[in-house]
Design a protein around this motif. Sequence first.
Motif, mmCIF file in Angstrom:
data_model
loop_
_atom_site.group_PDB
_atom_site.id
_atom_site.type_symbol
_atom_site.label_atom_id
_atom_site.label_comp_id
_atom_site.label_asym_id
_atom_site.label_seq_id
_atom_site.Cartn_x
_atom_site.Cartn_y
_atom_site.Cartn_z
ATOM 1 N N ASP A 96 9.085 -92.047 4.776
ATOM 2 C CA ASP A 96 8.116 -91.801 3.709
ATOM 3 C C ASP A 96 7.260 -90.573 4.018
ATOM 4 O O ASP A 96 6.985 -89.765 3.138
ATOM 5 C CB ASP A 96 7.211 -93.022 3.521
ATOM 6 N N GLU A 139 10.921 -96.390 8.656
ATOM 7 C CA GLU A 139 10.662 -96.152 7.233
ATOM 8 C C GLU A 139 9.372 -95.380 7.021
ATOM 9 O O GLU A 139 9.261 -94.559 6.122
ATOM 10 C CB GLU A 139 10.597 -97.493 6.488
ATOM 11 N N ARG A 140 8.385 -95.659 7.870
ATOM 12 C CA ARG A 140 7.121 -94.943 7.748
ATOM 13 C C ARG A 140 7.343 -93.439 7.889
ATOM 14 O O ARG A 140 6.763 -92.637 7.167
ATOM 15 C CB ARG A 140 6.196 -95.430 8.853
ATOM 16 N N LEU A 182 9.361 -87.448 3.287
ATOM 17 C CA LEU A 182 9.501 -87.157 1.853
ATOM 18 C C LEU A 182 8.171 -86.664 1.285
ATOM 19 O O LEU A 182 8.113 -85.705 0.519
ATOM 20 C CB LEU A 182 9.947 -88.403 1.092
ATOM 21 N N ASP A 183 7.105 -87.327 1.701
ATOM 22 C CA ASP A 183 5.780 -86.958 1.217
ATOM 23 C C ASP A 183 5.449 -85.522 1.617
ATOM 24 O O ASP A 183 5.000 -84.714 0.811
ATOM 25 C CB ASP A 183 4.763 -87.936 1.814
ATOM 26 N N ASP A 202 16.623 -97.319 10.748
ATOM 27 C CA ASP A 202 15.489 -98.071 11.271
ATOM 28 C C ASP A 202 15.756 -98.524 12.697
ATOM 29 O O ASP A 202 16.616 -99.357 12.942
ATOM 30 C CB ASP A 202 15.229 -99.281 10.376
ATOM 31 N N PRO A 257 19.026 -100.836 9.253
ATOM 32 C CA PRO A 257 18.981 -100.596 7.816
ATOM 33 C C PRO A 257 18.774 -99.109 7.501
ATOM 34 O O PRO A 257 17.946 -98.455 8.129
ATOM 35 C CB PRO A 257 17.770 -101.402 7.341
ATOM 36 N N ALA A 258 19.536 -98.625 6.547
ATOM 37 C CA ALA A 258 19.503 -97.186 6.266
ATOM 38 C C ALA A 258 18.912 -96.899 4.899
ATOM 39 O O ALA A 258 18.982 -97.708 3.987
ATOM 40 C CB ALA A 258 20.913 -96.616 6.347
ATOM 41 N N LEU A 259 18.302 -95.736 4.797
ATOM 42 C CA LEU A 259 17.827 -95.203 3.521
ATOM 43 C C LEU A 259 18.270 -93.755 3.456
ATOM 44 O O LEU A 259 18.548 -93.129 4.477
ATOM 45 C CB LEU A 259 16.306 -95.230 3.458
ATOM 46 N N TRP A 260 18.261 -93.230 2.232
ATOM 47 C CA TRP A 260 18.694 -91.834 2.115
ATOM 48 C C TRP A 260 18.094 -91.233 0.860
ATOM 49 O O TRP A 260 17.829 -91.934 -0.115
ATOM 50 C CB TRP A 260 20.222 -91.810 2.052
ATOM 51 N N SER A 261 17.842 -89.956 0.885
ATOM 52 C CA SER A 261 17.350 -89.267 -0.298
ATOM 53 C C SER A 261 17.706 -87.794 -0.188
ATOM 54 O O SER A 261 17.769 -87.253 0.913
ATOM 55 C CB SER A 261 15.829 -89.435 -0.401
#
Lengths: 287, 762
Positions: free
Chosen positions: A188, A184-185, A191-192, A211, A279-283
């Motif tokens: 972020d 996750e780091r 994206l940043d 992750d 665990p997944a994230l998406w953007s």
Amino acid sequence: MSADPRLRSRAQQQQQAAAVPPPPPPPMEPQPQPMGMDGANDAPAGQKDAVVDRFNLKFCTVCASNQNRSMEAHLQLASANLPTISFGTGSLVRLPGPSVDEPNVYRFNSTTYEAIHNELAQQNTQLYTANGLLNMLGRNLTIKRFPERFQDWVPGKPRLDHEGDKGAHGTEAGVVDVVITCEERCFDAVLDDLHNKGGKLNRPVHVFNVDIRDNHQEALVGGKAILDLALSLNEAAGKERDIHGDNGWDRGSGSARGGFDERVPEIVAAWQERWPNLPALWSLAWV
Amino acid sequence: MHPSLEQLENARSLALGDGRYYSTIVPGVMPIIGVQAPDTTSIEVRRWGADFLAETFASPTWAPEEKARLALTVLETLKLYLDTVQDRGVIKSAIQAAASIYPLVYRHIVSDRNDSHHWQLMLAIKSNILRQMDSAPSGVRICCVKFVQQVVLVQTPSVVDPRRSDPNDISLNLVPRDHPLMPYTSLEAEGQGLLDRLLGIIHGDHSDALLVTAVLNSLGTLIQRRPAVANKILTSVFNFNPLKLANAPMTSKNKVMMKSIERTTRSLLVNVIKRNPENPNNGRIHQFLETMHQRGRAALDETNRKRPAPVEPTDGLDPSKRMRLAAQPPGAGPSAAPAGPPPVAPLPPGPVSYRQLYTLNAEGNKAAFDVQMFQDPEQLLRILVPVLQSIDEVKLGHAINAVRSRYLALSKAAPNAAPAPATAPDDEDEYEPDFEPEDAEQVVNRLDGLSSTDNFPIPAAPLAPYKLPEVPPLTQQEVQVYGNLAVRQAFEMLAVAEEKEKSKTSKGGFNRLAASDFGRDAWITILSRLATRASAGLDDPDEGIKDEFVQEHAKGSLAISETVREGLLEYVMKDWKKRLDIAISWLNEEWYNDTVMAESARMAAKANNVNGNASRVVTHAPKSNYQTWALRLLDRIIVIVEYTDKILLRLLSEMPALDHEILRRIKKMAEDPERIDLACMVLQYLYMFRPPVRDLVVEVLTELWRENDRAKPSAAKWLNRWNPAVLQEEANGTAGNGGEVKMENGVGKESANGAFGVKAAL
């Protein structure tokens, strides 16, 4: 990175440990499907392979140091004929050292995997063979020359000088469609940094996070999961290319008819059910 | 692959290799992919064309001016793609290309106020894209979002501070008020309107997370580059509920989307804080992030734990939903608190703040009442005492009961609930080293109830004027580093100029001005004069006197010259044979400067003499840079010179001044038997063509003859001609005073004398 060794590599490396310092291990044979050491997941990605010459998404894998997780994924994606580049988001390349508070630290974009390998081999062959670092570096140097930093990447700058890298075919223009981070780091940070880069190319890029714990075993499993995700995405993107003409290109209804971008959330959701432990994230971001 | 596609692909890879080719390749491929192409052009070629245009105009490898010129030529093609080609890939790429091109055309029209043709085309493309933004599938709409972002970017004013203005920043500032094609006010109004449309998307339906994250990720640039609208955007984001989807059935798709939207919002706001740590909004951002985090946890935990629970209560219990039910009679939801005469709203699920615990009527205005409004404690007392007196005892009893039962319910749930808030910071630490919510602040926020959970009071005041942070002064070391960098760049440029000049051979001769063009010679002249003259006369005549401060100062002022000289030396030595002319002109400059300095020193000495202060000045004649650098150069060259390098003759003959020290280097060179002939040749040449140094040459040759046995035969040949007296003397003194020179070399002397004897006999 934890010192959790890759068991398989330990067995391989034991003979090599005798020679001091050992030569870089021979290039690992490409393994589109790595040994199923975890045995936990019969991923549907199992036998799939991106077909060459078909429309392919371009991928980018990212972890902290561009050594373990992103490189494992890089190898797996490249071995499946997907155009791939990879990066790290840390300020420096950090590898475990003789003790927890003495990491080995290298610069991004200049120190080659080979140089790191040689240095570690000289430092303590026994130790770095046992914790799998030498094996990892040996693998990495067959994939590309040096770890690259995500923040220093200039999207759209041609990468013709990376021609020899695995998965380089298709990434010549220096752009990607999909970024997959391993923590996750890093998600972020990506994206940043994309905010900072300002989206100058006006090109959409799907950023995913999967992750993965930073050890060799998890990296291997995570690499398979990423390959599964990548192939699902690629398939959807390929289907979008097939839909053409009056039969529905501009009608957004119906998920089967939906274009690639619209289908991403459901692809991630389906993927997440197959890989509940990652665990997944998406953007949707911009390069 | 399609045959023409293959050709196109070849053209593209050429341009990828060098961005400069784009300006020739784009016109080259347009007939194949553009409007002129036949209607039968295959969809593959159209797709390739649209992708190519998007890539081309986004590429950072070629100049924006060139892009702007070519952008005008592709407008019609883009319009064609958007109007007629029914393919999602083509449309998407065409919109991307349009987003890159819009600012370029915009700037072109600003400067060319009569070019209505191209502006009309651009406007047609724009209105086509804006139409698509509502109706097209989301995959296309996200590209429209980016296009709109570009339009907003160029149609809002940028910062006014001229120090921060960027010449490449295309904004509304460029547009003159009286432009015939671009009415300032309508551009501005359109920009604002489009920004509202963008912001409308994030407040709309969240079932399409694609669009929402696309918008959020495009806002960062706008906030950063357009402070004029930053406040509006932030206000909108603060009022935005990233967890809207928590109300919907928690499918795994919704869960992924909700988490993604939350995370994207967070990234955006953290980026705002990081990029401008002094932003007055930062406090509010922190608060918003924290609230969002807690509620996000609550929503996810809730769904994790209570999935089997009936859907309806979940809805009623949800805090975000409750906010929207202000009109509904309180207590409509199933009440968790004991029902007393004044119905009490239930507590939201998940962690609860003290403020929430004590707030019985969240809908009332009093919930938002902030006691800190009263600056004057006296005034507060005057109000508070009568209020306390007027309290209805029964109501108070009910309220206390309500809170008490809430508290009991909470403490029962505590074993479950307590760990959640406690682990929150830990969890954060693991993933967020850059952004840690401060614990103290969290507690304060929770207790003081400064804000309502959802709506933040946003002042209408504009952002505070931006202050540029003071640049830290460069350290001595940095100055050195940057100085060296500048010098190095100058020499790199020199190398480029040299390459260009290879074709040109004409020399101006004497009839020209030094440094009048941008050629290599001009730069050499400038550099060598910079090295020699820039600091001339600045060095302290009292150099010999011990004084820490003075020495340090002198060192600092001369360092730049020395750096340039080092640079020149290195530059010459990289290819000394070809760059000998540079070495010579540089040495001439050095010599000239030394001479001038010596002259002025002499004048000064004269003046001082009058004052009776001569002795010191005379002893400190200005040090000779020429001598120093000529020797350094020679030392470097002597090492690598080959016996065939006759070009050394040229160097020695054209050096402006020769002295014993310099010629000694030639003697030194002759210690290598291979190069004895070269050394003698140099001396011979100097003797013949440089009469002023004849004596010097003979002297050196004599020394050579005396000290170097292997060189004896060659040296004797010339000595015999120029100064036979020496030979004679030597022959006479073989037994006597000749030993003075080489006592230590008796054996060699014998044989050498023997050889000479043979020669002499001839």
